[in-house]
Design an enzyme around this catalytic site. Structure first.
Site, PDB file in Angstrom:
ATOM      1  N   CYS A 153       0.424  -1.074  -0.133  1.00  0.00           N
ATOM      2  CA  CYS A 153       0.031  -0.124   0.169  1.00  0.00           C
ATOM      3  C   CYS A 153       0.796   1.359   0.056  1.00  0.00           C
ATOM      4  O   CYS A 153       1.014   1.991  -0.853  1.00  0.00           O
ATOM      5  CB  CYS A 153      -0.742  -0.207   1.249  1.00  0.00           C
ATOM      6  SG  CYS A 153      -0.057  -0.457   3.020  1.00  0.00           S
ATOM      7  N   HIS A 176      -3.103   6.223   4.637  1.00  0.00           N
ATOM      8  CA  HIS A 176      -1.753   6.576   4.723  1.00  0.00           C
ATOM      9  C   HIS A 176      -1.067   7.860   4.292  1.00  0.00           C
ATOM     10  O   HIS A 176      -1.413   8.293   3.392  1.00  0.00           O
ATOM     11  CB  HIS A 176      -0.627   5.554   3.645  1.00  0.00           C
ATOM     12  CG  HIS A 176      -1.061   4.288   4.803  1.00  0.00           C
ATOM     13  ND1 HIS A 176      -2.113   3.445   5.441  1.00  0.00           N
ATOM     14  CD2 HIS A 176      -0.535   3.112   3.770  1.00  0.00           C
ATOM     15  CE1 HIS A 176      -1.545   2.312   6.079  1.00  0.00           C
ATOM     16  NE2 HIS A 176      -1.022   2.087   5.289  1.00  0.00           N
TER      17      HIS A 176
END
Lengths: 347, 347
Positions: free
Chosen positions: A130, A250
């Site tokens: 990710c 994130h």
């Protein structure tokens, strides 16, 4: 394709699996049959897809008979066991685990960066980590236009990257601390490591296990996967990965060095304003910049805080945010499936 | 000094002021008389120091008659107004605001780094920005031993750096989100800026206001103060400052480049194990590294995650954590006062 493809989702009841199903639905991906698979533990659960209830089955080699596209997100060991079985039966596997990412002959694909690699698949296509995905989406337009020598990244990672149970742990710990109760961590930083630490109101500089060189596997993934995806074995990449008390989204603080002289902040801003998969949110006079709380549920990579280094003409800094469950996982996987259709690789 | 010094604390009721009093008490700093000052709003409050109740008075120029050491932490405008009045009356001012930090002739002091600068004071000594202090404490031993070319820092900053009201805002927002209620931010990121953003379960890449070059003042403080404290106008410093849902304890992800060739990870670890003001917490095989939740209430700067860059022989990375209210503010101020006594600058 007739009315669509026979698609299997392995790990259908997990945090990423759920997002995969939602994304397939949202994108109206052409599906003639949907097979939902899981471990024995989750088999029997019912999932609603486009208004229809589907029973999740325990994955066996035979589950992949007739499957054309298999999306895997049930952990590395499940992928290692079943991805070859799916391939043997004619499926193309899009694997969201780290099981095959660095294998030679396995394309590691972010469609905005290296979609053409899909042509070289041998049955398995790997979805990158990710934190790597959102970084390369933001960097590729810069690399193309001005070259790229060096990346130094520090991450600000959400707990959902460690699964739904980690989000629950964050919420339970937060509640306990607000009530003045004792906190007993039992999942983070790494389920299989001995020591567990409080994540609520804290920062843990460990994601995944440590290697002997002092780096974590998460950091090594960012370093090695970035080089592979950008096809730049000589690219200098340094990474520090940190887990924070944020449920989803994130963020990354990026320092980068381009090859070309005289590039301006405005050059980079213009480039990213028109880059595929990127939303530029960069207007400091209006306090506009990306934040995890605003990226949740969106497919794009958000970039802001672009500025030129004050002591290095080739240096730039920026702040990159994305929903780790979507572009970082489910959306990138479904996007690969869409590319396979578009390029006629799956028919 | 007879029985001690006449000490004044300006901003005695604030988050840092409270810690200053606690630190003066803990360190048993020689005090013959303690004058507690504040704005009109907080005047009249009572504070207990070493078992004695002291009434906080409104600061006026006359409040500083007879004061020998005045610790200021009540905002830049209060320092600008009253620090010269204190100096006029013979006090040495230790100022925790940014009012005088970059003035020529004002020493900017972190005792572990440049204590000798105290001899050059003209009445005012500036205490650096919290995020700068912990960074230079960790870097100075490395600079001395191996030289220093470049620093790239990304911060993970706690809300208490924005005052007690910001901590309250974090807690209230957290509670609201856990209860499914709406969040109405009204302090962070910057009280005097127009837009406010949610800090609970979020990351805000803005601390202090923005300059025209895209950097925040907090980032420029880290850049300029570091060069001044280390007396290295040519040092390359890049900084990204981020506010996080953590009450207390700033963390920093540091990339640094030394001058010398062939320095090893173990060299840096050995150096920092014996450095003043530093506690090394660096054993990845035992999952030992610094975290904000563990640094609260401690005076030291904690360093871990030391590793050598994989593509640059002179590059290193590390993770630096400290209590932003203590070494980042109150403790560094009191430590300066102790140095003034030790060096005979105040008698």
């Amino acid at each position: 394709m007739a009315n669509g493809f026979h698609v299997a989702v392995v790990g259908a009841t997990g945090a990423v699996g759920e997002q995969m199903l939602k994304t397939l639905e949202d994108r109206n991906f052409p599906i003639s049959k949907l097979t939902l698979l899981s471990s024995k533990r989750s088999a029997g659960k019912k999932v609603v897809f486009k208004g229809q209830e589907i029973v999740v089955e325990e994955a066996t080699p035979g589950s992949f008979e007739g499957v054309q596209i298999a999306l895997f997100s049930a952990g590395g060991s499940v992928s290692k066991q079943f991805a070859p079985e799916a391939v043997k039966r004619g499926a193309i596997v899009i694997d969201n685990t780290s099981a095959f990412r660095m294998d030679e002959g396995t394309p590691l694909v972010v469609p905005e960066v290296n979609e053409e690699e899909l042509h070289n698949h041998n049955g398995i296509i790997a979805n990158p980590n990710c934190s790597t995905i959102q970084m390369v989406v933001a960097l590729e337009p810069i690399r193309k236009a001005f070259g790229l020598n060096k990346i130094i990244v520090s991450t600000y990672q959400a707990v959902s990257g460690a699964g739904a149970a980690a989000v629950e742990e964050l919420m339970n710990q937060t509640k306990a601390i607000m009530m003045g109760e004792e906190v007993k961590p039992n999942i983070l930083p790494v389920g299989s490591d001995e020591k567990k630490y409080q994540i609520a109101f804290n920062a843990i500089p460990q994601i995944d296990k440590f290697q002997d060189n002092g780096y974590t596997f998460e950091e090594m993934k960012m370093i090695n996967e970035t080089k592979k995806i950008m096809n730049m074995p000589e690219l200098q990449v340094a990474a520090t990965c940190v887990r924070l008390p944020i449920a989803t989204g994130h963020s990354e603080s990026l320092f980068l060095e381009v090859e070309k002289d005289g590039v301006t902040r405005e050059d980079i801003q213009k480039l990213l304003a028109n880059a595929p998969g990127v939303t530029l949110q960069d207007n400091t006079s209006e306090q506009i910049y990306p934040m995890p709380a605003h990226c949740v549920g969106k497919n794009d990579v958000f970039v802001g805080r672009i500025r030129k280094d004050l002591s290095n003409d080739k240096g730039f800094q920026m702040w990159v945010v994305s929903d780790n469950l979507l572009k970082g996982a489910a959306w990138n996987s479904v996007q690969i499936a869409e590319s396979l259709v578009k390029l006629g690789i799956v028919k």
